[in-house]
Design an enzyme around this catalytic site. Structure first.
Site, PDB file in Angstrom:
ATOM      1  N   ASP A  86      54.044  21.045 -18.575  1.00  0.00           N
ATOM      2  CA  ASP A  86      52.627  20.777 -18.340  1.00  0.00           C
ATOM      3  C   ASP A  86      51.850  21.217 -19.577  1.00  0.00           C
ATOM      4  O   ASP A  86      51.780  22.406 -19.884  1.00  0.00           O
ATOM      5  CB  ASP A  86      52.164  21.556 -17.099  1.00  0.00           C
ATOM      6  CG  ASP A  86      50.722  21.233 -16.740  1.00  0.00           C
ATOM      7  OD1 ASP A  86      49.999  20.692 -17.600  1.00  0.00           O
ATOM      8  OD2 ASP A  86      50.329  21.529 -15.601  1.00  0.00           O
ATOM      9  N   ASN A 113      51.888  11.531 -27.388  1.00  0.00           N
ATOM     10  CA  ASN A 113      51.349  10.379 -26.658  1.00  0.00           C
ATOM     11  C   ASN A 113      50.679  10.740 -25.324  1.00  0.00           C
ATOM     12  O   ASN A 113      49.857   9.990 -24.816  1.00  0.00           O
ATOM     13  CB  ASN A 113      52.528   9.412 -26.429  1.00  0.00           C
ATOM     14  CG  ASN A 113      52.243   8.376 -25.375  1.00  0.00           C
ATOM     15  OD1 ASN A 113      51.541   7.397 -25.628  1.00  0.00           O
ATOM     16  ND2 ASN A 113      52.759   8.586 -24.161  1.00  0.00           N
ATOM     17  N   ILE A 115      48.492  12.061 -22.121  1.00  0.00           N
ATOM     18  CA  ILE A 115      47.089  12.376 -21.810  1.00  0.00           C
ATOM     19  C   ILE A 115      47.015  12.858 -20.379  1.00  0.00           C
ATOM     20  O   ILE A 115      47.755  12.383 -19.517  1.00  0.00           O
ATOM     21  CB  ILE A 115      46.126  11.164 -21.948  1.00  0.00           C
ATOM     22  CG1 ILE A 115      46.744   9.894 -21.359  1.00  0.00           C
ATOM     23  CG2 ILE A 115      45.664  10.970 -23.360  1.00  0.00           C
ATOM     24  CD1 ILE A 115      45.731   8.774 -21.144  1.00  0.00           C
ATOM     25  N   TYR A 177      37.327  12.117 -22.390  1.00  0.00           N
ATOM     26  CA  TYR A 177      38.479  11.453 -23.027  1.00  0.00           C
ATOM     27  C   TYR A 177      38.164  11.099 -24.479  1.00  0.00           C
ATOM     28  O   TYR A 177      38.939  11.387 -25.400  1.00  0.00           O
ATOM     29  CB  TYR A 177      38.836  10.193 -22.225  1.00  0.00           C
ATOM     30  CG  TYR A 177      39.882   9.312 -22.872  1.00  0.00           C
ATOM     31  CD1 TYR A 177      41.231   9.622 -22.772  1.00  0.00           C
ATOM     32  CD2 TYR A 177      39.526   8.153 -23.574  1.00  0.00           C
ATOM     33  CE1 TYR A 177      42.201   8.808 -23.368  1.00  0.00           C
ATOM     34  CE2 TYR A 177      40.484   7.338 -24.161  1.00  0.00           C
ATOM     35  CZ  TYR A 177      41.815   7.670 -24.055  1.00  0.00           C
ATOM     36  OH  TYR A 177      42.767   6.866 -24.636  1.00  0.00           O
ATOM     37  N   GLY A 210      43.656  -0.406 -28.639  1.00  0.00           N
ATOM     38  CA  GLY A 210      42.629  -0.944 -27.739  1.00  0.00           C
ATOM     39  C   GLY A 210      43.171  -0.899 -26.316  1.00  0.00           C
ATOM     40  O   GLY A 210      44.148  -0.186 -26.037  1.00  0.00           O
ATOM     41  N   LEU A 211      42.580  -1.688 -25.426  1.00  0.00           N
ATOM     42  CA  LEU A 211      42.984  -1.626 -24.009  1.00  0.00           C
ATOM     43  C   LEU A 211      44.408  -2.170 -23.817  1.00  0.00           C
ATOM     44  O   LEU A 211      44.707  -3.297 -24.204  1.00  0.00           O
ATOM     45  CB  LEU A 211      41.996  -2.415 -23.151  1.00  0.00           C
ATOM     46  CG  LEU A 211      42.209  -2.334 -21.643  1.00  0.00           C
ATOM     47  CD1 LEU A 211      42.076  -0.887 -21.143  1.00  0.00           C
ATOM     48  CD2 LEU A 211      41.222  -3.240 -20.907  1.00  0.00           C
ATOM     49  N   ASP A 213      47.854  -2.590 -21.080  1.00  0.00           N
ATOM     50  CA  ASP A 213      47.974  -2.876 -19.638  1.00  0.00           C
ATOM     51  C   ASP A 213      48.810  -1.870 -18.837  1.00  0.00           C
ATOM     52  O   ASP A 213      49.568  -2.267 -17.950  1.00  0.00           O
ATOM     53  CB  ASP A 213      48.534  -4.295 -19.448  1.00  0.00           C
ATOM     54  CG  ASP A 213      49.987  -4.407 -19.929  1.00  0.00           C
ATOM     55  OD1 ASP A 213      50.531  -3.403 -20.451  1.00  0.00           O
ATOM     56  OD2 ASP A 213      50.577  -5.496 -19.790  1.00  0.00           O
ATOM     57  N   THR A 214      48.678  -0.575 -19.107  1.00  0.00           N
ATOM     58  CA  THR A 214      49.432   0.401 -18.308  1.00  0.00           C
ATOM     59  C   THR A 214      48.763   0.532 -16.934  1.00  0.00           C
ATOM     60  O   THR A 214      47.557   0.274 -16.801  1.00  0.00           O
ATOM     61  CB  THR A 214      49.469   1.778 -18.987  1.00  0.00           C
ATOM     62  OG1 THR A 214      48.132   2.248 -19.170  1.00  0.00           O
ATOM     63  CG2 THR A 214      50.140   1.702 -20.346  1.00  0.00           C
ATOM     64  N   SER A 216      47.843   3.109 -15.245  1.00  0.00           N
ATOM     65  CA  SER A 216      46.731   4.059 -15.162  1.00  0.00           C
ATOM     66  C   SER A 216      45.464   3.484 -15.793  1.00  0.00           C
ATOM     67  O   SER A 216      44.368   3.632 -15.247  1.00  0.00           O
ATOM     68  CB  SER A 216      47.107   5.398 -15.797  1.00  0.00           C
ATOM     69  OG  SER A 216      47.305   5.233 -17.170  1.00  0.00           O
TER      70      SER A 216
HETATM   71  P1  NDP Z   1      49.631   7.011 -18.796  1.00  0.00           P
HETATM   72  O1  NDP Z   1      48.560   7.599 -17.926  1.00  0.00           O
HETATM   73  O2  NDP Z   1      50.372   5.832 -18.308  1.00  0.00           O
HETATM   74  O3  NDP Z   1      50.689   8.131 -19.157  1.00  0.00           O
HETATM   75  C1  NDP Z   1      50.299   9.437 -19.399  1.00  0.00           C
HETATM   76  C2  NDP Z   1      51.537  10.268 -19.562  1.00  0.00           C
HETATM   77  O4  NDP Z   1      51.161  11.637 -19.786  1.00  0.00           O
HETATM   78  C3  NDP Z   1      52.430  10.255 -18.336  1.00  0.00           C
HETATM   79  O5  NDP Z   1      53.782  10.268 -18.729  1.00  0.00           O
HETATM   80  C4  NDP Z   1      52.074  11.553 -17.621  1.00  0.00           C
HETATM   81  O6  NDP Z   1      53.185  11.948 -16.839  1.00  0.00           O
HETATM   82  C5  NDP Z   1      51.812  12.475 -18.816  1.00  0.00           C
HETATM   83  N1  NDP Z   1      50.938  13.605 -18.487  1.00  0.00           N
HETATM   84  C6  NDP Z   1      49.803  13.594 -17.747  1.00  0.00           C
HETATM   85  N2  NDP Z   1      49.289  14.828 -17.647  1.00  0.00           N
HETATM   86  C7  NDP Z   1      50.130  15.642 -18.329  1.00  0.00           C
HETATM   87  C8  NDP Z   1      50.162  17.048 -18.564  1.00  0.00           C
HETATM   88  N3  NDP Z   1      49.217  17.876 -18.080  1.00  0.00           N
HETATM   89  N4  NDP Z   1      51.188  17.565 -19.283  1.00  0.00           N
HETATM   90  C9  NDP Z   1      52.174  16.760 -19.765  1.00  0.00           C
HETATM   91  N5  NDP Z   1      52.186  15.430 -19.581  1.00  0.00           N
HETATM   92  C10 NDP Z   1      51.177  14.871 -18.867  1.00  0.00           C
HETATM   93  O7  NDP Z   1      48.914   6.724 -20.209  1.00  0.00           O
HETATM   94  P2  NDP Z   1      49.030   5.442 -21.163  1.00  0.00           P
HETATM   95  O8  NDP Z   1      50.460   5.082 -21.306  1.00  0.00           O
HETATM   96  O9  NDP Z   1      48.053   4.424 -20.729  1.00  0.00           O
HETATM   97  O10 NDP Z   1      48.501   6.047 -22.552  1.00  0.00           O
HETATM   98  C11 NDP Z   1      49.391   6.614 -23.479  1.00  0.00           C
HETATM   99  C12 NDP Z   1      48.638   6.934 -24.752  1.00  0.00           C
HETATM  100  O11 NDP Z   1      48.004   5.761 -25.250  1.00  0.00           O
HETATM  101  C13 NDP Z   1      47.526   7.975 -24.570  1.00  0.00           C
HETATM  102  O12 NDP Z   1      47.471   8.828 -25.675  1.00  0.00           O
HETATM  103  C14 NDP Z   1      46.278   7.121 -24.504  1.00  0.00           C
HETATM  104  O13 NDP Z   1      45.113   7.817 -24.890  1.00  0.00           O
HETATM  105  C15 NDP Z   1      46.629   6.018 -25.479  1.00  0.00           C
HETATM  106  N6  NDP Z   1      45.834   4.818 -25.266  1.00  0.00           N
HETATM  107  C16 NDP Z   1      46.022   4.086 -24.118  1.00  0.00           C
HETATM  108  C17 NDP Z   1      45.239   2.984 -23.882  1.00  0.00           C
HETATM  109  C18 NDP Z   1      45.405   2.146 -22.654  1.00  0.00           C
HETATM  110  O14 NDP Z   1      44.560   1.242 -22.440  1.00  0.00           O
HETATM  111  N7  NDP Z   1      46.431   2.357 -21.831  1.00  0.00           N
HETATM  112  C19 NDP Z   1      44.192   2.576 -24.836  1.00  0.00           C
HETATM  113  C20 NDP Z   1      44.091   3.414 -25.996  1.00  0.00           C
HETATM  114  C21 NDP Z   1      44.902   4.497 -26.196  1.00  0.00           C
HETATM  115  P3  NDP Z   1      53.148  13.011 -15.638  1.00  0.00           P
HETATM  116  O15 NDP Z   1      52.096  12.552 -14.683  1.00  0.00           O
HETATM  117  O16 NDP Z   1      54.534  12.955 -15.097  1.00  0.00           O
HETATM  118  O17 NDP Z   1      52.847  14.329 -16.266  1.00  0.00           O
END
Ligand code: NDP
Length: 282
Positions: A86, A113, A115, A177, A210-211, A213-214, A216
């Site tokens: 964590d 990576n 968040i 964020y 940018g945006l 399609d994950t 979350s």
């Molecule tokens: P997700 O929300 O899909 O994934 C986030 C990941 O972080 C998960 O594996 C989650 O797993 C883990 N996580 C969450 N909280 C914690 C914590 N406290 N400690 C450790 N791990 C944690 O995010 P995305 O894949 O959408 O985004 C990935 C990256 O891309 C980020 O840096 C985001 O800012 C960036 N990004 C994404 C965009 C988008 O539109 N999707 C746009 C621009 C940038 P778990 O819950 O198991 O801990």
């Protein structure tokens, strides 16, 4: 004139395509990927697995990571292990780097990576949440990078920081964020200068997305905007490419670059366009 035009067009096409590399070069590479239980991080792990890399993945949910590791092994990873952690806990970031170095016998790439979850809403004055998110999205990145640099120095390795267009320009509903992403861009931009001035072997690549399609991201913006979201798998490949080809900064998709380039030219027009992207009734 025709020859000159053709050469210019070819050079432009090459530039827009961005750098490429042979996936074979990733075989056996030692990579730590954070936030790899879902989304873009999970896709990064799968690309690395297919290329035969050795991977350590981390996130909070061990049971989900276990499934990702199994899939990585079936896809061709030379090694895949996980460690639940964590990043809001002060000691977990360094613990994860130590674990990865022990497991892999060194490190070639550190992909930062993860968040923490944050509401997509008008800011409600919750300073505590912002402080917590700063630890998860920003300070833990610094802790991990600093801990990994001596090992990356030995392998001429790279730190890859996953950031966002929202670390370059301001939009509504993402106050905490966006603050963490501006902080990342600022800090790791400085680190790029300092490593270069120290003649370090280590490079830092900042990925401006940018945006994407994950699940979350889609859940957050649903009902607020109809903006096109781009595929997580392609974003993940661009992130890996940035690190392997040692690019200081990459942008995905195409508009991520231009929005940063033109954002200060016509501020009134920019703000009108940004607000026009979102549906909101006070
Ligand atoms: P997700 O929300 O899909 O994934 C986030 C990941 O972080 C998960 O594996 C989650 O797993 C883990 N996580 C969450 N909280 C914690 C914590 N406290 N400690 C450790 N791990 C944690 O995010 P995305 O894949 O959408 O985004 C990935 C990256 O891309 C980020 O840096 C985001 O800012 C960036 N990004 C994404 C965009 C988008 O539109 N999707 C746009 C621009 C940038 P778990 O819950 O198991 O801990």
């Amino acid at each position: 004139l025709f020859v000159l035009g053709s050469i210019t067009a070819a050079l432009l096409a090459l530039y827009l395509r961005g750098p490429t590399f042979n996936a074979e070069s990733l075989k056996g590479s030692r990579v730590l990927v954070t936030g790899a239980s879902t989304g873009i991080g999970e896709q990064v792990a799968y690309h690395l697995a297919k290329a035969g890399a050795q991977i350590v993945i981390t996130a909070r949910r061990g049971n989900v990571l276990e499934q990702v590791v199994k899939k990585c092994m079936t896809m061709g990873a030379q090694k895949a292990v996980y460690i639940p952690a964590d990043m809001s806990e002060a000691s977990d970031p360094e613990k994860v780097v130590r674990f990865a170095v022990e497991q892999l016998g060194g490190l070639d790439y550190l992909v930062l990576n993860h968040i923490g979850p944050s509401p997509f809403a008008m800011w409600d004055g919750d300073v505590e949440h912002t402080r917590w998110l700063m630890q998860v999205n920003f300070l833990s990145y610094l802790q991990m990078a600093w801990k990994a640099i001596p090992t990356l120095e030995q392998s001429k390795g790279s730190i890859i920081v996953v950031s966002s267009v929202l670390g370059k320009m301001c939009t509504p509903f993402v106050g905490p964020y966006t603050a963490t992403k501006f902080a990342l861009n600022g800090f790791f931009g400085t680190m790029q200068h300092e490593l270069a001035m120290k003649k370090s072997n280590v490079t830092v690549s900042i990925c401006i997305l940018g945006l994407i399609d994950t699940d979350s991201a889609m859940e957050k913006v649903r009902g607020y905007t109809n903006m096109t979201a781009y595929p997580a798998s392609e974003a993940a490949w661009q992130i890996i490419t940035a690190g392997v080809t040692r690019q200081p900064e990459i942008f995905y998709p195409w508009y991520a670059y231009y929005s940063g380039l033109f954002k200060d030219w016509f501020p009134f027009f920019r703000d009108m366009v940004i607000r026009g992207f979102y549906h909101y009734e006070p």
